[in-house]
Scaffold this motif. Sequence first.
Motif, PDB file in Angstrom:
ATOM      1  N   VAL A  13       0.877  -1.176   0.000  1.00  0.00           N
ATOM      2  CA  VAL A  13       0.000   0.000   0.000  1.00  0.00           C
ATOM      3  C   VAL A  13       0.913   1.224   0.000  1.00  0.00           C
ATOM      4  O   VAL A  13       1.693   1.417   0.934  1.00  0.00           O
ATOM      5  CB  VAL A  13      -0.923   0.032   1.234  1.00  0.00           C
ATOM      6  CG1 VAL A  13      -1.740   1.327   1.246  1.00  0.00           C
ATOM      7  CG2 VAL A  13      -1.838  -1.180   1.260  1.00  0.00           C
ATOM      8  N   TYR A  14       0.825   2.026  -1.040  1.00  0.00           N
ATOM      9  CA  TYR A  14       1.679   3.214  -1.125  1.00  0.00           C
ATOM     10  C   TYR A  14       0.915   4.463  -0.717  1.00  0.00           C
ATOM     11  O   TYR A  14      -0.259   4.615  -1.029  1.00  0.00           O
ATOM     12  CB  TYR A  14       2.214   3.402  -2.543  1.00  0.00           C
ATOM     13  CG  TYR A  14       2.940   4.722  -2.715  1.00  0.00           C
ATOM     14  CD1 TYR A  14       4.200   4.919  -2.171  1.00  0.00           C
ATOM     15  CD2 TYR A  14       2.339   5.783  -3.405  1.00  0.00           C
ATOM     16  CE1 TYR A  14       4.860   6.131  -2.301  1.00  0.00           C
ATOM     17  CE2 TYR A  14       2.989   6.997  -3.553  1.00  0.00           C
ATOM     18  CZ  TYR A  14       4.249   7.168  -3.004  1.00  0.00           C
ATOM     19  OH  TYR A  14       4.895   8.375  -3.120  1.00  0.00           O
ATOM     20  N   GLN A  15       1.627   5.372  -0.031  1.00  0.00           N
ATOM     21  CA  GLN A  15       1.028   6.646   0.343  1.00  0.00           C
ATOM     22  C   GLN A  15       2.063   7.751   0.194  1.00  0.00           C
ATOM     23  O   GLN A  15       3.204   7.630   0.660  1.00  0.00           O
ATOM     24  CB  GLN A  15       0.525   6.611   1.796  1.00  0.00           C
ATOM     25  CG  GLN A  15      -0.192   7.889   2.204  1.00  0.00           C
ATOM     26  CD  GLN A  15      -1.015   7.697   3.466  1.00  0.00           C
ATOM     27  OE1 GLN A  15      -1.077   6.613   4.042  1.00  0.00           O
ATOM     28  NE2 GLN A  15      -1.661   8.757   3.897  1.00  0.00           N
ATOM     29  N   ASP A  16       1.679   8.824  -0.463  1.00  0.00           N
ATOM     30  CA  ASP A  16       2.563   9.989  -0.586  1.00  0.00           C
ATOM     31  C   ASP A  16       2.830  10.588   0.784  1.00  0.00           C
ATOM     32  O   ASP A  16       1.906  10.752   1.588  1.00  0.00           O
ATOM     33  CB  ASP A  16       1.921  11.061  -1.477  1.00  0.00           C
ATOM     34  CG  ASP A  16       2.030  10.735  -2.947  1.00  0.00           C
ATOM     35  OD1 ASP A  16       3.090  10.231  -3.364  1.00  0.00           O
ATOM     36  OD2 ASP A  16       1.053  10.975  -3.682  1.00  0.00           O
ATOM     37  N   TRP A  17       4.110  10.933   1.018  1.00  0.00           N
ATOM     38  CA  TRP A  17       4.452  11.610   2.272  1.00  0.00           C
ATOM     39  C   TRP A  17       3.944  13.040   2.226  1.00  0.00           C
ATOM     40  O   TRP A  17       4.142  13.763   1.249  1.00  0.00           O
ATOM     41  CB  TRP A  17       5.969  11.624   2.470  1.00  0.00           C
ATOM     42  CG  TRP A  17       6.385  12.291   3.753  1.00  0.00           C
ATOM     43  CD1 TRP A  17       6.540  11.708   4.972  1.00  0.00           C
ATOM     44  CD2 TRP A  17       6.688  13.691   3.940  1.00  0.00           C
ATOM     45  NE1 TRP A  17       6.914  12.647   5.905  1.00  0.00           N
ATOM     46  CE2 TRP A  17       7.006  13.877   5.302  1.00  0.00           C
ATOM     47  CE3 TRP A  17       6.696  14.801   3.103  1.00  0.00           C
ATOM     48  CZ2 TRP A  17       7.353  15.111   5.832  1.00  0.00           C
ATOM     49  CZ3 TRP A  17       7.029  16.042   3.627  1.00  0.00           C
ATOM     50  CH2 TRP A  17       7.354  16.184   4.980  1.00  0.00           C
ATOM     51  N   LYS A  18       3.259  13.455   3.284  1.00  0.00           N
ATOM     52  CA  LYS A  18       2.774  14.824   3.417  1.00  0.00           C
ATOM     53  C   LYS A  18       3.064  15.300   4.835  1.00  0.00           C
ATOM     54  O   LYS A  18       2.741  14.613   5.801  1.00  0.00           O
ATOM     55  CB  LYS A  18       1.267  14.898   3.141  1.00  0.00           C
ATOM     56  CG  LYS A  18       0.868  14.503   1.728  1.00  0.00           C
ATOM     57  CD  LYS A  18      -0.639  14.532   1.556  1.00  0.00           C
ATOM     58  CE  LYS A  18      -1.043  14.093   0.155  1.00  0.00           C
ATOM     59  NZ  LYS A  18      -2.515  14.056  -0.010  1.00  0.00           N
ATOM     60  N   GLU A  19       3.666  16.451   4.919  1.00  0.00           N
ATOM     61  CA  GLU A  19       4.052  16.964   6.242  1.00  0.00           C
ATOM     62  C   GLU A  19       2.849  17.115   7.168  1.00  0.00           C
ATOM     63  O   GLU A  19       2.896  16.764   8.350  1.00  0.00           O
ATOM     64  CB  GLU A  19       4.766  18.308   6.100  1.00  0.00           C
ATOM     65  CG  GLU A  19       5.227  18.883   7.441  1.00  0.00           C
ATOM     66  CD  GLU A  19       5.806  20.270   7.312  1.00  0.00           C
ATOM     67  OE1 GLU A  19       6.207  20.831   8.357  1.00  0.00           O
ATOM     68  OE2 GLU A  19       5.868  20.807   6.188  1.00  0.00           O
ATOM     69  N   GLU A  20       1.739  17.598   6.623  1.00  0.00           N
ATOM     70  CA  GLU A  20       0.580  17.897   7.459  1.00  0.00           C
ATOM     71  C   GLU A  20      -0.092  16.643   8.011  1.00  0.00           C
ATOM     72  O   GLU A  20      -0.790  16.705   9.036  1.00  0.00           O
ATOM     73  CB  GLU A  20      -0.433  18.752   6.701  1.00  0.00           C
ATOM     74  CG  GLU A  20      -0.908  18.174   5.384  1.00  0.00           C
ATOM     75  CD  GLU A  20      -0.050  18.554   4.194  1.00  0.00           C
ATOM     76  OE1 GLU A  20      -0.538  18.443   3.061  1.00  0.00           O
ATOM     77  OE2 GLU A  20       1.110  18.970   4.413  1.00  0.00           O
ATOM     78  N   THR A  21       0.106  15.493   7.378  1.00  0.00           N
ATOM     79  CA  THR A  21      -0.510  14.245   7.864  1.00  0.00           C
ATOM     80  C   THR A  21       0.540  13.192   8.223  1.00  0.00           C
ATOM     81  O   THR A  21       0.202  12.019   8.391  1.00  0.00           O
ATOM     82  CB  THR A  21      -1.469  13.665   6.813  1.00  0.00           C
ATOM     83  OG1 THR A  21      -0.729  13.356   5.611  1.00  0.00           O
ATOM     84  CG2 THR A  21      -2.589  14.637   6.490  1.00  0.00           C
ATOM     85  N   GLU A  22       1.793  13.596   8.339  1.00  0.00           N
ATOM     86  CA  GLU A  22       2.888  12.648   8.550  1.00  0.00           C
ATOM     87  C   GLU A  22       2.656  11.737   9.754  1.00  0.00           C
ATOM     88  O   GLU A  22       2.792  10.508   9.665  1.00  0.00           O
ATOM     89  CB  GLU A  22       4.203  13.415   8.734  1.00  0.00           C
ATOM     90  CG  GLU A  22       5.394  12.528   9.040  1.00  0.00           C
ATOM     91  CD  GLU A  22       6.656  13.324   9.312  1.00  0.00           C
ATOM     92  OE1 GLU A  22       7.743  12.724   9.256  1.00  0.00           O
ATOM     93  OE2 GLU A  22       6.554  14.536   9.592  1.00  0.00           O
ATOM     94  N   ILE A  23       2.299  12.320  10.878  1.00  0.00           N
ATOM     95  CA  ILE A  23       2.156  11.537  12.112  1.00  0.00           C
ATOM     96  C   ILE A  23       0.922  10.636  12.043  1.00  0.00           C
ATOM     97  O   ILE A  23       0.973   9.467  12.414  1.00  0.00           O
ATOM     98  CB  ILE A  23       2.084  12.459  13.339  1.00  0.00           C
ATOM     99  CG1 ILE A  23       3.287  13.421  13.356  1.00  0.00           C
ATOM    100  CG2 ILE A  23       2.036  11.637  14.613  1.00  0.00           C
ATOM    101  CD1 ILE A  23       4.626  12.731  13.274  1.00  0.00           C
ATOM    102  N   GLU A  24      -0.188  11.169  11.544  1.00  0.00           N
ATOM    103  CA  GLU A  24      -1.404  10.372  11.420  1.00  0.00           C
ATOM    104  C   GLU A  24      -1.185   9.173  10.501  1.00  0.00           C
ATOM    105  O   GLU A  24      -1.650   8.063  10.785  1.00  0.00           O
ATOM    106  CB  GLU A  24      -2.558  11.236  10.892  1.00  0.00           C
ATOM    107  CG  GLU A  24      -3.059  12.290  11.867  1.00  0.00           C
ATOM    108  CD  GLU A  24      -2.257  13.576  11.804  1.00  0.00           C
ATOM    109  OE1 GLU A  24      -1.185  13.588  11.150  1.00  0.00           O
ATOM    110  OE2 GLU A  24      -2.692  14.567  12.403  1.00  0.00           O
ATOM    111  N   ASP A  25      -0.469   9.395   9.408  1.00  0.00           N
ATOM    112  CA  ASP A  25      -0.212   8.310   8.463  1.00  0.00           C
ATOM    113  C   ASP A  25       0.687   7.239   9.083  1.00  0.00           C
ATOM    114  O   ASP A  25       0.456   6.032   8.914  1.00  0.00           O
ATOM    115  CB  ASP A  25       0.441   8.856   7.193  1.00  0.00           C
ATOM    116  CG  ASP A  25      -0.474   9.805   6.428  1.00  0.00           C
ATOM    117  OD1 ASP A  25      -1.699   9.733   6.642  1.00  0.00           O
ATOM    118  OD2 ASP A  25       0.032  10.621   5.633  1.00  0.00           O
ATOM    119  N   LEU A  26       1.703   7.664   9.807  1.00  0.00           N
ATOM    120  CA  LEU A  26       2.602   6.712  10.461  1.00  0.00           C
ATOM    121  C   LEU A  26       1.886   5.914  11.548  1.00  0.00           C
ATOM    122  O   LEU A  26       2.165   4.729  11.756  1.00  0.00           O
ATOM    123  CB  LEU A  26       3.795   7.446  11.070  1.00  0.00           C
ATOM    124  CG  LEU A  26       5.027   7.649  10.195  1.00  0.00           C
ATOM    125  CD1 LEU A  26       6.056   8.488  10.924  1.00  0.00           C
ATOM    126  CD2 LEU A  26       5.632   6.315   9.793  1.00  0.00           C
TER     127      LEU A  26
END
Length: 357
Positions: free
Chosen positions: A240-253
Amino acid sequence: MKLKKLHIIAPYPKGEAPSQRFRFEQYLSFLEDHDFEIYYHAFHTPKSWKRLYKKGLFIQKFLDLNYNFLRRWMLLFRLIGAKHIFMHREMAHLGPPVFEWILVKIMRRKYIYDFDDAIWIPNYSAANARFQKLKCYWKVPYLIKWASKVSAGNDFLAAYALPFNSNVEVIPTTIDIQNQHTQLADQEKKPLALGWTGTHSTMHYLDFVVPILRKLEQEFDFQFKVISNKKPNYDLHSLVYQDWKEETEIEDLAEIQIGIMPLVLDAWSEGKCGFKALQYMALGMASIVSPVGVNTKIIQHGKNGFIAETTEEWENALRKLLENETLRKELGKHATQTIEQHWSVSVWKENYLKLIS
């Protein structure tokens, strides 16, 4: 009280690069609270940084480069009389250390030098090979030698710096658990997700674990989540690939329950500061890392994560974590405690204040 002016010289715009965000940017508000007025001087403008890795645009990139070099020449005039200068890595991406030489030898200014990678070692992709001679990797010893103080990200980097400068201090990359890494991974989320985060330039380290994951796909239901700036080309059903975004970095991790950090044993990897592992641990997830560099200092095998080197060790560690929710939770709990006690901003902020003052 009169504010002390602190000039920070860095390659990238604020908030754009992990090496800057987790080395010194998260300490800026603390320094401001202690009577420093921050002046941030990035080599790249926000626009030139966004264009840098886009395909084409050669004329615009050439103009960007010339404009950014002009800005560096103008910066030298602003630094006349400056008493507090903090330099991360270098003043300019390309070319010999002309700006630094003028700053020290002609202007007689002192600066604190900070680095967090083995940046004296050429490390580049085949696509960028033709430009690498312009990087002038040989300049790093001079940047260290000319500095009044050196802040190194780990013991390996400090050992490299010491022959050139006796005033070297180890200040590790740290995590802000009060303002940024405030979430915890949900260990009960289904399907289970293991994952990796990083830039495309370091994605090749995953090649080692892909065959292991392909084998485990036949036995377990899980997702392999990759958070990056470029989609990997791996033949995995679980990917599953997801673009890194600063604004959602922590939520995505935080959607990952198992974090992985494979590396190869070489001088470049020895210079790394364990940032991926620190992020995983701060979010309370179990992690598996290669026994390279500072990783063996961060991870206590079997207590706050796993250290794995061989294919068999990686497969066994992944299998244990995929099977055992209780173990994942226990490792994650101890991982968070490790960050709180040894690798957090609150633990190291006074060291930064002492370094800058």
